[in-house]
Design an enzyme around this catalytic site. Structure first.
Site, PDB file in Angstrom:
ATOM      1  N   CYS A 300       0.626  -1.039   0.294  1.00 20.33           N
ATOM      2  CA  CYS A 300       0.193  -0.382  -0.127  1.00 20.33           C
ATOM      3  C   CYS A 300       0.823   1.057   0.412  1.00 20.33           C
ATOM      4  O   CYS A 300       0.528   1.549  -1.115  1.00 20.33           O
ATOM      5  CB  CYS A 300      -1.046   0.044   1.165  1.00 20.33           C
ATOM      6  SG  CYS A 300       0.163   0.273   2.645  1.00 20.33           S
ATOM      7  N   HIS A 346      -3.128   1.075   6.559  1.00 24.31           N
ATOM      8  CA  HIS A 346      -3.040   0.560   5.753  1.00 24.31           C
ATOM      9  C   HIS A 346      -3.292   2.412   4.975  1.00 24.31           C
ATOM     10  O   HIS A 346      -3.048   3.514   5.781  1.00 24.31           O
ATOM     11  CB  HIS A 346      -4.119  -0.128   4.692  1.00 24.31           C
ATOM     12  CG  HIS A 346      -4.892   0.220   3.844  1.00 24.31           C
ATOM     13  ND1 HIS A 346      -3.894  -0.427   2.795  1.00 24.31           N
ATOM     14  CD2 HIS A 346      -4.851   0.836   2.850  1.00 24.31           C
ATOM     15  CE1 HIS A 346      -3.952  -1.042   1.702  1.00 24.31           C
ATOM     16  NE2 HIS A 346      -5.229  -0.558   1.388  1.00 24.31           N
ATOM     17  N   HIS A 358      -5.872   1.861  -4.874  1.00 19.46           N
ATOM     18  CA  HIS A 358      -4.584   1.588  -3.008  1.00 19.46           C
ATOM     19  C   HIS A 358      -4.156   0.049  -3.664  1.00 19.46           C
ATOM     20  O   HIS A 358      -5.402  -0.914  -4.367  1.00 19.46           O
ATOM     21  CB  HIS A 358      -5.325   1.139  -2.159  1.00 19.46           C
ATOM     22  CG  HIS A 358      -6.651   0.440  -1.949  1.00 19.46           C
ATOM     23  ND1 HIS A 358      -7.066  -0.260  -0.512  1.00 19.46           N
ATOM     24  CD2 HIS A 358      -7.811   0.614  -2.724  1.00 19.46           C
ATOM     25  CE1 HIS A 358      -8.197  -0.407  -0.972  1.00 19.46           C
ATOM     26  NE2 HIS A 358      -8.523  -0.542  -1.979  1.00 19.46           N
TER      27      HIS A 358
END
Length: 383
Positions: A300, A346, A358
């Protein structure tokens, strides 16, 4: 008011509330952009008070250590510490003044649900220490003592900071159970529940458990920002925006409205839209833990870092550190394409229309999701 004498250490983190130089009022904030400076109070795990440290870079690292020397031998619980908080309950902010009077010099601001540490009470004013500010706030705009305990539980965030290089997240609180995900060192995870030696956390792969042996547990609260801190913060934010915009203009990318495949990006700044559109080009590519390649695989923060690197902007390879980049935005409704949407462990890039692009996980790879699919920790604007 009776106070137990305690010992406590507070650690500097990034505040998420704006600062103003107006008089003592309780008035609504007009701006959707929040400062990147300031500090937040971190209270360590209940029943054992220990120093809380962090590797997160803030725009203005400030440390404040406040000590109460214990008369009794027993260690303070988290509720004991909460009773010693002063929590602002206002529409926007309450001024921190040099003396217990509205004639006192304004030293800083304590924003709604922000906290300070109680020192004394005088004529309806509380003397507090909050971040780098020590001064007086009007008691009618704050709560403390027993009234602060329940509010503190609601407004504070219980955070587990990873202290090992790679932390396994398991399906159940046992080393015999399956691993559902991995989290890198220094990442922050929202704690949903605590058990004996385990904490239930929210990660990209779902809800799981981590061993408390490999995390530092603490509660985070936003604190005051001084006038001097505001001046430094505003100057640094302006310089960062100017630098980022200059770097982005050197790129041939960017227009006010762009599209990539079945997704379109519109609104916000030209550069932010360009970042979002560029990131969308890699939808469908793989997720690789620790990776930074937009084609061969990225995790991420590696995805976010590499997308922004294309525009000459250097971001850290850490979702936790991304929480302190740029400057804050108040709420998803105010987000613009290119903003970083930070979650527990994240991070993704906002593309508009309530969506993010993402690098999700190994099963899905780089995808587009609704930005509200998980609880949002912070929204940060780079351009």
């Amino acid at each position: 008011m009776v106070r137990n004498k305690k010992r406590m250490t507070v650690c500097a983190l990034t505040a998420a509330l704006a600062f103003s130089s107006l008089g003592l009022t309780a008035e609504a904030a007009a701006s959707s952009v929040l400062p990147g400076g300031g500090v937040s109070l971190a209270l360590a795990n209940a029943n054992k008070l220990e120093e809380v440290t962090t590797n997160i870079e803030t725009s203005m690292p400030i440390e404040s250590i406040i000590e109460w020397f214990q008369v009794e031998d027993e260690e303070p619980t988290e509720e004991d510490l909460f009773r010693n908080l002063v929590i602002a309950q206002v529409t926007n902010y309450v001024n921190v003044r040099s003396i217990p009077s509205e004639e006192g010099e304004i030293l800083g601001k304590l924003y709604n649900n922000s906290v300070g540490t109680f020192i004394s009470e005088e004529n309806g004013w509380y003397q507090i220490s909050s971040g780098s500010v020590t001064g007086y706030v009007k008691g009618e705009f704050c709560v403390t003592g027993e009234a602060a305990v329940e509010i503190a539980k609601k407004v504070g965030k219980r955070i587990a900071t990873v202290t090992t290089q790679t932390l396994f997240v398991r399906s159940e609180p046992s080393t015999e159970c399956s691993i559902i995900g991995m989290v890198p060192e220094a990442d922050d995870l929202i704690v949903l529940e605590e058990g004996e030696g385990w904490a239930k956390v929210d990660v990209e792969e779902g809800v799981g458990w981590v061993s408390t042996e490999y995390v530092s547990l603490h509660s985070e609260f936003v604190q005051a920002e001084s006038k001097e801190e505001e001046e430094r913060r505003l100057a640094k934010e302006a310089a960062e925006r100017e630098k980022a915009n200059a770097a982005a203009k050197k790129s041939s990318k960017g227009s006010g409205s762009q599209s990539s495949g079945s997704y379109s990006v519109s609104g916000g700044s030209e550069m932010g839209a360009a970042v979002a559109a560029y990131g969308l080009q890699f939808v469908g590519n793989p997720y690789v833990y620790g990776g930074t390649s937009l084609t061969d695989g990225a995790d991420c923060s590696g995805f976010v870092m590499s997308v922004y690197a294309n525009f000459g902007v250097s971001l850290p390879h850490s979702s936790a550190a991304d929480r302190s980049q740029g400057y804050g935005v108040d709420g998803l409704e105010n987000a613009q394409p290119g903003d970083l949407i930070c979650y527990s462990g994240h991070v993704g890039i906002y593309i508009g229309n309530g969506q993010i692009v993402h690098a999700s996980n190994e099963r899905t790879g780089i995808i587009v999701s609704n930005a509200s699919y998980r609880s949002i920790l912070a929204i940060r604007r780079i351009f």
